[in-house]
Design an enzyme around this catalytic site. Structure first.
Site, mmCIF file in Angstrom:
data_model
loop_
_atom_site.group_PDB
_atom_site.id
_atom_site.type_symbol
_atom_site.label_atom_id
_atom_site.label_comp_id
_atom_site.label_asym_id
_atom_site.label_seq_id
_atom_site.Cartn_x
_atom_site.Cartn_y
_atom_site.Cartn_z
ATOM 1 N N LYS A 51 0.836 -1.207 0.000
ATOM 2 C CA LYS A 51 0.000 0.000 0.000
ATOM 3 C C LYS A 51 0.868 1.254 0.000
ATOM 4 C CE LYS A 51 0.335 1.194 4.603
ATOM 5 N NZ LYS A 51 -0.005 0.592 5.795
ATOM 6 N N THR A 108 -4.296 5.074 2.776
ATOM 7 C CA THR A 108 -2.907 5.494 2.580
ATOM 8 C C THR A 108 -2.740 6.279 1.284
ATOM 9 O OG1 THR A 108 -2.220 3.537 3.801
ATOM 10 C CG2 THR A 108 -0.517 4.682 2.585
#
Length: 173
Positions: A51, A108
């Protein structure tokens, strides 16, 4: 941050022994902090690393002036890459589509609290990766994860064009 001010959020406690994962769940879960359990260590750990690579790439898009559709395209195709690699390593598709995978990826890649996204924005504005990381003033995990993911994808023969491009931007100029 959000947990400390009692904003609703969640996480995944992963352990091959589901009883142990449930102990962590029981210890930390409350009215505003939901803890899910999983036995998929590979999927949870890989999602946590990848991520950050995707957040860097999304930040680059932001820094270059691209908007929401470009970022959604990037995130969606990156999730396909993550799933291909993760399943090859023994992770489960369910993990990548869940909180540890898609959930963490969304936050994120879209939050200004994300060090990786902020570094990516600076790179997209033309700064070199070292300068961008220095300006962020904290560890930018995606920089290091991009190299590892690139090498892992090559070693496993997995098609990962987004990871490849991130690696080339970060390490080959």
């Amino acid at each position: 941050e959000e947990v400390s001010i009692r904003m609703p959020t969640g996480c995944v406690s992963a352990c091959p022994d589901l009883k142990v994962a449930r102990l962590v769940q029981d210890a930390f879960m409350n009215d505003y902090f939901r803890v899910y359990t999983s036995e998929d260590i590979v999927g949870v750990e890989l999602s946590a690393a990848m991520k950050n690579v995707v957040a860097l790439a999304c930040g680059v898009c932001d820094g270059m002036g691209y908007q929401d559709n470009t970022k959604a395209l990037l995130m969606t195709r990156a999730m396909a890459e993550l799933t291909r690699l993760g399943e090859k390593l023994g992770g489960t598709r369910q993990t990548f589509g869940g909180l540890a995978g898609m959930g963490d990826l969304i936050v994120t890649c879209t939050s200004m609290h994300s060090r990786n996204r902020r570094a990516g924005i600076l790179i997209g504005q033309g700064k070199d990766p070292q300068t961008a990381m220095k300006e962020v003033g904290a560890v930018v995990e995606g920089y290091y994860a991009a190299k590892s993911a690139y090498e892992l994808g090559k070693a496993k023969g997995i098609d990962m064009p987004i990871t490849d491009a991130a690696y080339k931007v970060l390490y080959e100029g």
